[in-house]
Design a protein around this motif. Structure first.
Motif, PDB file in Angstrom:
ATOM      1  N   GLY A 124       0.853  -1.190   0.000  1.00 14.23           N
ATOM      2  CA  GLY A 124       0.000   0.000   0.000  1.00 14.23           C
ATOM      3  C   GLY A 124       0.883   1.231   0.000  1.00 14.23           C
TER       4      GLY A 124
ATOM      5  N   ASP B 249       0.726  -1.801  -4.646  1.00 15.72           N
ATOM      6  CA  ASP B 249      -0.440  -0.949  -4.389  1.00 15.72           C
ATOM      7  C   ASP B 249      -1.566  -1.409  -5.302  1.00 15.72           C
ATOM      8  N   ILE B 250      -2.788  -1.314  -4.788  1.00 18.45           N
ATOM      9  CA  ILE B 250      -3.944  -1.762  -5.563  1.00 18.45           C
ATOM     10  C   ILE B 250      -4.367  -0.705  -6.582  1.00 18.45           C
ATOM     11  N   SER B 251      -3.864   0.526  -6.386  1.00 24.90           N
ATOM     12  CA  SER B 251      -4.295   1.634  -7.240  1.00 24.90           C
ATOM     13  C   SER B 251      -3.253   1.950  -8.313  1.00 24.90           C
TER      14      SER B 251
ATOM     15  N   GLU C  85       1.300  -3.932  -9.110  1.00 23.01           N
ATOM     16  CA  GLU C  85      -0.088  -3.532  -8.900  1.00 23.01           C
ATOM     17  C   GLU C  85      -0.866  -4.758  -8.444  1.00 23.01           C
ATOM     18  N   GLY C  86      -1.594  -4.626  -7.343  1.00 22.70           N
ATOM     19  CA  GLY C  86      -2.372  -5.765  -6.880  1.00 22.70           C
ATOM     20  C   GLY C  86      -2.866  -5.562  -5.468  1.00 22.70           C
ATOM     21  N   ASP C  87      -3.531  -6.611  -4.969  1.00 19.54           N
ATOM     22  CA  ASP C  87      -4.168  -6.544  -3.660  1.00 19.54           C
ATOM     23  C   ASP C  87      -3.274  -7.200  -2.608  1.00 19.54           C
ATOM     24  N   GLY C  88      -2.981  -6.490  -1.553  1.00 21.83           N
ATOM     25  CA  GLY C  88      -2.184  -7.052  -0.457  1.00 21.83           C
ATOM     26  C   GLY C  88      -0.858  -7.590  -0.965  1.00 21.83           C
TER      27      GLY C  88
ATOM     28  N   MET D 212      -7.169  -4.884   6.576  1.00 18.77           N
ATOM     29  CA  MET D 212      -5.880  -5.081   5.881  1.00 18.77           C
ATOM     30  C   MET D 212      -4.844  -5.771   6.773  1.00 18.77           C
TER      31      MET D 212
ATOM     32  N   GLN E 167      -5.654  -9.423   6.536  1.00 13.53           N
ATOM     33  CA  GLN E 167      -5.262  -9.947   5.229  1.00 13.53           C
ATOM     34  C   GLN E 167      -3.737 -10.075   5.117  1.00 13.53           C
TER      35      GLN E 167
END
Ligand code: GLN
Length: 278
Positions: free
Chosen positions: A118, A140-142, A164-167, A214, A217
């Motif tokens: 993040g 980062d997811i954004s 780029e991605g989630d967690g 988060m 996760q």
């Protein structure tokens, strides 16, 4: 009007509107491209017409509640200047304290052993990369945040890998020894000041009903990316989340030493787990 009088008058305008008067001096230094000493030297000068217009345009934005860092387009962090906009959280002084503590903990580290999840503007990852002289991995997811962080890494000359991605999903291998994150941690129903909630990305602020989504996760995903000889997990946390996050960490890593650290205002701000025997 002379700079001194303009400064005073404008500070009063901001204060009357319920805004932070300190922003005026900061903005004026930016318009004149001077530091505080440079501003003192110019106090009895007149602004040029162009400077006065530019200054007033920014003041109008400050009066609506826009953060001064957005008006300037930059925010200071650990002695460097980072580009910021609405796509990233403005780096906070509390996070500089996290860096201070981390740098005191890390003695031997190699390329790609640190991940910052993040990353937002890249403030943590870029600072660690530059201070430690190693390549740091970030997620980062954004995509918009990654674009900002990439520009910051480039302009500051930092060695950072972006995913780029989630967690921790994009981290494929067990390469990590140090996991750092300042995730979104505000509880869903907390009302923030309009200068925060109106201008900063909600994705970077809100962490689910209890603000802990988060952490759950990342702690659960961490088992997949941490090396057997991992060293450190460090999270920035909200002032009331210390015990909860510490418990989550010690449940998953009973062999680790866990702790809570306070920020300069005496509020719980950092939770860590250090693997024992290092
Ligand atoms: N410290 C930020 C605030 O108080 C929140 C940052 C975060 O959620 N990671 O607005």
């Amino acid at each position: 009007m002379r700079v001194a009088a303009l400064l005073k008058q404008t500070e009063e305008r901001l204060q009357a509107a319920g805004r932070d008067r300190a922003a005026v001096e900061w903005w004026l230094m930016h318009v004149l491209q001077v530091d505080r000493t440079g501003l003192l030297v110019r106090l009895s000068d007149e602004l040029s017409e162009e400077e006065a217009k530019r200054f007033e345009d920014g003041i109008e934005r400050l009066l609506t509640g826009e953060p001064v860092q957005h008006v300037i387009g930059q925010a200071p962090f650990y002695g460097r200047s980072f580009e910021v906009n609405r796509d990233v959280l403005i780096p906070r002084p509390e996070t500089e304290e996290l860096i201070d503590w981390l740098l005191g903990q890390i003695h031997h580290v190699a390329n790609d052993e640190i991940v910052d999840v993040g990353t937002g503007s890249g403030a943590i990852a870029i600072t660690l990369s530059l201070e430690l002289g190693v390549r740091v991995q970030t997620v980062d997811i954004s995509p918009e945040a990654i674009a900002v962080a990439k520009r910051n890494a480039e302009s500051l000359g930092a060695d950072v890998r972006f995913y780029e991605g989630d967690g921790l999903a994009p981290i494929a291998d067990r390469s990590i020894r140090i996991l750092v994150s300042n995730p979104p941690y505000i509880e869903a129903d907390v009302l923030l000041d309009e200068t925060v909630v109106g201008y900063e990305p909600h994705l970077a602020l809100f962490g689910g009903a209890d603000g802990l989504d988060m952490y759950r996760q990342l702690i659960s995903e961490s088992v997949r990316v941490l090396r057997a000889d991992w060293q450190l997990i460090v999270f920035e946390i909200g002032y009331n989340q210390g015990q909860d996050v510490k418990s989550l960490l010690s449940e998953r890593y009973p062999e680790a030493e866990t702790g809570i650290l306070k920020d300069i205002n005496g509020k719980d701000r950092i939770v860590y787990a250090v693997r024992e025997g290092i």
